[in-house]
Design a protein around this motif. Structure first.
Motif, PDB file in Angstrom:
ATOM      1  N   GLU A 122      39.046 148.368  39.016  1.00 25.42           N
ATOM      2  CA  GLU A 122      38.765 148.543  40.430  1.00 25.42           C
ATOM      3  C   GLU A 122      38.911 147.197  41.131  1.00 25.42           C
ATOM      4  O   GLU A 122      38.246 146.222  40.784  1.00 25.42           O
ATOM      5  CB  GLU A 122      37.364 149.115  40.706  1.00 25.42           C
ATOM      6  CG  GLU A 122      37.224 149.413  42.211  1.00 25.42           C
ATOM      7  CD  GLU A 122      35.843 149.850  42.683  1.00 25.42           C
ATOM      8  OE1 GLU A 122      34.866 149.691  41.931  1.00 25.42           O
ATOM      9  OE2 GLU A 122      35.753 150.338  43.829  1.00 25.42           O
ATOM     10  N   VAL A 123      39.781 147.158  42.141  1.00 26.87           N
ATOM     11  CA  VAL A 123      39.954 145.918  42.907  1.00 26.87           C
ATOM     12  C   VAL A 123      39.107 146.049  44.159  1.00 26.87           C
ATOM     13  O   VAL A 123      39.193 147.036  44.875  1.00 26.87           O
ATOM     14  CB  VAL A 123      41.438 145.688  43.273  1.00 26.87           C
ATOM     15  CG1 VAL A 123      41.592 144.317  43.912  1.00 26.87           C
ATOM     16  CG2 VAL A 123      42.315 145.822  42.057  1.00 26.87           C
TER      17      VAL A 123
ATOM     18  N   CYS B 164      43.854 152.645  38.309  1.00 27.58           N
ATOM     19  CA  CYS B 164      43.402 151.589  39.216  1.00 27.58           C
ATOM     20  C   CYS B 164      42.837 152.242  40.473  1.00 27.58           C
ATOM     21  O   CYS B 164      43.411 153.200  41.003  1.00 27.58           O
ATOM     22  CB  CYS B 164      44.551 150.658  39.568  1.00 27.58           C
ATOM     23  SG  CYS B 164      44.046 149.410  40.777  1.00 27.58           S
ATOM     24  N   VAL B 165      41.698 151.738  40.931  1.00 27.44           N
ATOM     25  CA  VAL B 165      41.025 152.283  42.093  1.00 27.44           C
ATOM     26  C   VAL B 165      40.939 151.204  43.163  1.00 27.44           C
ATOM     27  O   VAL B 165      40.463 150.098  42.891  1.00 27.44           O
ATOM     28  CB  VAL B 165      39.606 152.768  41.702  1.00 27.44           C
ATOM     29  CG1 VAL B 165      38.816 153.187  42.930  1.00 27.44           C
ATOM     30  CG2 VAL B 165      39.702 153.932  40.715  1.00 27.44           C
ATOM     31  N   ILE B 166      41.434 151.491  44.359  1.00 31.54           N
ATOM     32  CA  ILE B 166      41.207 150.583  45.491  1.00 31.54           C
ATOM     33  C   ILE B 166      40.646 151.414  46.636  1.00 31.54           C
ATOM     34  O   ILE B 166      41.332 152.185  47.273  1.00 31.54           O
ATOM     35  CB  ILE B 166      42.466 149.792  45.922  1.00 31.54           C
ATOM     36  CG1 ILE B 166      43.708 150.664  45.985  1.00 31.54           C
ATOM     37  CG2 ILE B 166      42.715 148.629  44.999  1.00 31.54           C
ATOM     38  CD1 ILE B 166      44.916 149.926  46.565  1.00 31.54           C
ATOM     39  N   SER B 167      39.355 151.255  46.839  1.00 30.46           N
ATOM     40  CA  SER B 167      38.648 152.059  47.820  1.00 30.46           C
ATOM     41  C   SER B 167      38.229 151.161  48.980  1.00 30.46           C
ATOM     42  O   SER B 167      37.489 150.202  48.789  1.00 30.46           O
ATOM     43  CB  SER B 167      37.435 152.691  47.127  1.00 30.46           C
ATOM     44  OG  SER B 167      36.579 153.245  48.077  1.00 30.46           O
ATOM     45  N   ASP B 168      38.730 151.471  50.173  1.00 36.34           N
ATOM     46  CA  ASP B 168      38.468 150.668  51.367  1.00 36.34           C
ATOM     47  C   ASP B 168      38.798 149.191  51.150  1.00 36.34           C
ATOM     48  O   ASP B 168      38.007 148.309  51.472  1.00 36.34           O
ATOM     49  CB  ASP B 168      37.009 150.839  51.818  1.00 36.34           C
ATOM     50  CG  ASP B 168      36.787 152.227  52.396  1.00 36.34           C
ATOM     51  OD1 ASP B 168      37.720 152.744  53.041  1.00 36.34           O
ATOM     52  OD2 ASP B 168      35.709 152.798  52.181  1.00 36.34           O
ATOM     53  N   VAL B 169      39.954 148.948  50.577  1.00 35.08           N
ATOM     54  CA  VAL B 169      40.397 147.583  50.291  1.00 35.08           C
ATOM     55  C   VAL B 169      41.750 147.286  50.934  1.00 35.08           C
ATOM     56  O   VAL B 169      41.961 146.216  51.509  1.00 35.08           O
ATOM     57  CB  VAL B 169      40.492 147.364  48.754  1.00 35.08           C
ATOM     58  CG1 VAL B 169      41.243 146.091  48.420  1.00 35.08           C
ATOM     59  CG2 VAL B 169      39.088 147.316  48.157  1.00 35.08           C
ATOM     60  N   LEU B 170      42.666 148.252  50.874  1.00 35.20           N
ATOM     61  CA  LEU B 170      44.049 147.989  51.263  1.00 35.20           C
ATOM     62  C   LEU B 170      44.162 147.488  52.702  1.00 35.20           C
ATOM     63  O   LEU B 170      44.994 146.626  52.998  1.00 35.20           O
ATOM     64  CB  LEU B 170      44.892 149.260  51.073  1.00 35.20           C
ATOM     65  CG  LEU B 170      46.395 149.037  51.007  1.00 35.20           C
ATOM     66  CD1 LEU B 170      46.780 148.107  49.872  1.00 35.20           C
ATOM     67  CD2 LEU B 170      47.134 150.356  50.872  1.00 35.20           C
TER      68      LEU B 170
END
Ligand SMILES: [Zn+2]
Length: 569
Positions: A102-103, A161-167
Motif C-alpha cells: 500500500e502506497v 498494490c493499493v493506492i487509496s486517496d493518493v494518486l
C-alpha cells in the motif's frame, strides 16, 4: 529552507496525453485549476511548492478531527471503508493471497485489516509520524518511510498494490503508476481509489466541490484515469462508484471546515435537530470518488491494431479492400486483419479463403449469416490487438483516414473515436441518394431526431452517433457483455462504452453513401419504435462489469484467472 522548495513548479504538458493545449478554468484558494483541451484532464498549474505541501501535511493531517471522540469516529469510518475495499478487491483479484503493497498507507488502517485477512503487507508512507503509528499496529508487516520512487524496491515482487486517496496528491502521476507497474508481479492487481471529477458531487457542487484543494494536484475522471492506466501498462480496467462508509456527523464536520453556500447552513441546522445516534450511524454512500481495478499487462515491443472485417455478400469489393489493407502502412503499429465470412451466396467465401494463410490474416468462417453484430462479436473474441477498428467490407470508408483516428488513441486523447460522416465544415455527406430526395429527407430527419435523443439521454454532444466507423482501445470492452446480433450491435457498443465512462471523440472521415440498389443492408430508421425501445433498454439496463468478471473467473481454472483477457460476449 532553500529557494527551490518555495517555487511553484509549472506543468508544461498534460500528465496523461502530453498535450500543450491547457486552458484556465477557475481559481481555488490561490491555485489555478486548468483543463487539458485534448484529453479532459483537470489539474493545478502551477502546482503548490514543496514548502506549501509540507505545511499542509503536518503531523495532524491524518487525524481528521480535533477531539479525541471525533478521532475515534473517524477511525471507525476509515476501518469500515477499508473493509469494504478489501471485499471488493477480493471480487476482482480472486481468492489467492500474497504480497500486498500500500502506497500512502497513513496510520495503517487498511494494512491492519489486510494483514488480518492473510496478506503479507508492506506500506510506504511519506509522513514520518504516520509511519511510526502504522509500524506499531502491524504484526509482521513492514512500513517504509518516504516517497515510493526513492524506496528503491526490487521489481516484480507484489501481487496487489493499493493506492487509496493518493494518486491526486502525486506530482507526476504517470511516473508513479509506472513505478507501481515495475513493482507488481506479471498479472498483479492494482486498486486505485480517487476522487473523480465526473462524480455526482463534482457536477453538483462545481467550483465548490470539496475535493478541490491545494494538496490535490490532479483531478481524474473515469476516462482520464483509464487512459493513464493504459499508458502505464495496465489493462482489464474496471471502474466502480467509490463507495465509502460515512456518517452524517462526518459530512457535517467536513462542510463546516470547507463551507459551501446553502449546504453548510442546511447541515448545521440538521445537526441541531437530528438525534446523535442517527448522526453517528454508518451509511454506505457514493460521495465523490471512484474505485478502479486493473491488472499489470505484458508490454509489447510494438502496439497492434486489429482490423475487423465482417464480410457477407461483398464479392465485388472484398478483394480490393483486403489488398488495400495489406498494403496499408501504419507507422509504429502492427496490423492484424480478422475476417468473418458468414457463408455468402455470391462467392465472397472463395475469395476470403485465398487470404487464409496470410500471416497477418485470421479467417473466421461462420456456417450461416447471423447478422453483422454476431460476426463482429466473433471477431472481437479472436482479436489480440491493443486497438480495434471495424471496417465494413464494402469500402464505404477511406483507409487514408486510419492514421488520424488512431493517432488520437495512441496519444491518449481518448479511448474511443468515431469517424464522423459530417465533413469538417458541416457538409452533409450522408444519405444523398441520387434521385431519392424524399428518402434522403426522411433519413436525415430520423438521423437528427435520434442523434438529439442520444445526446440528451447520455449527456453527449455527438453529431453522428450512427457511424459504423469506430476505433477504440480493445481494453474498453473488458467487463462488458453484448447481445445484439444485427446492425443494432454498433449502437449497443457505442452506448455501453459511453456508459462505462468513455467520451467518444468525433473526427471527420471520407464516406461514400451507397444507394439501396448497391446493396445497403441497413434500414436504420425503418422501425423507429424498435429503436426507441432499444434506446430505453440500453439507457436503464444495469451494467455490472465486476459481476461479468466474477462469472468469467468462476468459469475458468484458477491458474488462468490472472489473465482473464477477453470479455465473453
Ligand atoms: Zn491531456
Amino acid at each position: 529552507m532553500d529557494s527551490q522548495s518555495n517555487e511553484r513548479p509549472p506543468v508544461k504538458a498534460c500528465h496523461v496525453c502530453q498535450g500543450a493545449r491547457i486552458y484556465y478554468l477557475f481559481s481555488t484558494s490561490d491555485y489555478r485549476v486548468v483543463r487539458c483541451d485534448d484529453c479532459g484532464l483537470v489539474f493545478l498549474n502551477p502546482q503548490p511548492s514543496d514548502n506549501e505541501l509540507a505545511r499542509i501535511y503536518n503531523a495532524n493531517y491524518f487525524l481528521g478531527s480535533d477531539s479525541e471522540e471525533g478521532r475515534h469516529v473517524v477511525g471507525e469510518i476509515k476501518q469500515a471503508t477499508a473493509r469494504l475495499y478489501l471485499s471488493e478487491i477480493r471480487r476482482y483479484h480472486g481468492p489467492e493471497n500474497g504480497r500486498l503493497l500500500e502506497v500512502g498507507c497513513g496510520d495503517g488502517d487498511f494494512l491492519v485489516l489486510a494483514e488480518a485477512d492473510g496478506w503479507q503487507v508492506t506500506g510506504v508512507e511519506y509522513s514520518a509520524a504516520a509511519c511510526e503509528k502504522a509500524r506499531l499496529r502491524l504484526k509482521n508487516g513492514e512500513v517504509r518511510c518516504g516517497k515510493l520512487q526513492q524506496a528503491g524496491m526490487p521489481a516484480e515482487q507484489f501481487d496487489l498494490c493499493v493506492i487509496s486517496d493518493v494518486l491526486a496528491h502525486i506530482r507526476s502521476p504517470l511516473d508513479f503508476l509506472r513505478e507501481i507497474h515495475r513493482l507488481l508481479k506479471p498479472g498483479g492487481t492494482l486498486f486505485v481509489a480517487t476522487p473523480s471529477i465526473d462524480s455526482w458531487s463534482a457536477r453538483f457542487l462545481r467550483q465548490k466541490w470539496m475535493e478541490f484543494k491545494a494538496e490535490h494536484l490532479t483531478y481524474f475522471d473515469r476516462q482520464t484515469l483509464q487512459t493513464a492506466l493504459f499508458k502505464s501498462g495496465f489493462h482489464n480496467v474496471i471502474v466502480q462508484p467509490g463507495w465509502k462508509i460515512l456518517n452524517f456527523d462526518y459530512i457535517q464536520k467536513h462542510f463546516e471546515r470547507f463551507p459551501v453556500p446553502a449546504i453548510t447552513p442546511a447541515l448545521n441546522f440538521a445537526a441541531r435537530i437530528l438525534p446523535k445516534r442517527v448522526q453517528l450511524r454508518h451509511r454506505r454512500m457514493v460521495a465523490s470518488g471512484i474505485m478502479v481495478f486493473s491488472q499489470k499487462s505484458e508490454q509489447r515491443p510494438q502496439p497492434v491494431l486489429s482490423v475487423i472485417v465482417p464480410a457477407y455478400n461483398e464479392a465485388k469489393t472484398f478483394a480490393a479492400l483486403m489488398d488495400a489493407l495489406l498494403r496499408k502502412d501504419l507507422p509504429g503499429l502492427l496490423m492484424e486483419i480478422i475476417v468473418v465470412e458468414s457463408n455468402s451466396a455470391d462467392g465472397t467465401r472463395q475469395i476470403a479463403l485465398k487470404y487464409q494463410n496470410h500471416p497477418r490474416v485470421k479467417l473466421i468462417l461462420e456456417d450461416q449469416p447471423r447478422g453483422k453484430g454476431h460476426a463482429v462479436r466473433a471477431a472481437l473474441e479472436a482479436a489480440s490487438g491493443d486497438y480495434v477498428l471495424i471496417q465494413d467490407a464494402d469500402l464505404e470508408y477511406d483507409l487514408e483516414d486510419y492514421d488520424a483516428l488512431l493517432e488520437q488513441l495512441v496519444a491518449g486523447r481518448g479511448a474511443f473515436v468515431l469517424g464522423s460522416r459530417h465533413g469538417g465544415r458541416n457538409v452533409m455527406k450522408m444519405r444523398q441518394f441520387t434521385g431519392h430526395h424524399s428518402l434522403s429527407l426522411f433519413f436525415n430527419l430520423g438521423h437528427r431526431f435520434f442523434t438529439t435523443l442520444i445526446n440528451v439521454l447520455f449527456r453527449q454532444r455527438l453529431r453522428d452517433p450512427f457511424t459504423m466507423f469506430k476505433v477504440f482501445r480493445r481494453d474498453c470492452l473488458y467487463g462488458l457483455e453484448f447481445e445484439c446480433n444485427r446492425f443494432d450491435f454498433d449502437f449497443e457498443l457505442l452506448i455501453k462504452l459511453i456508459r462505462k465512462g468513455y467520451r467518444p471523440i468525433e473526427l471527420p472521415v471520407n464516406y461514400r453513401s451507397r444507394s439501396f440498389k448497391e446493396g445497403k443492408k441497413v434500414r436504420m430508421f425503418r422501425d423507429p419504435l424498435t429503436w426507441l425501445k432499444a434506446l430505453a433498454r440500453l439507457r436503464f439496463a444495469k451494467i455490472d462489469p465486476m459481476g461479468v468478471v466474477g462469472q468469467t473467473r468462476a468459469a475458468e481454472p484458477v491458474e488462468n484467472s490472472a489473465k482473464a483477457g477477453n470479455p465473453k460476449p
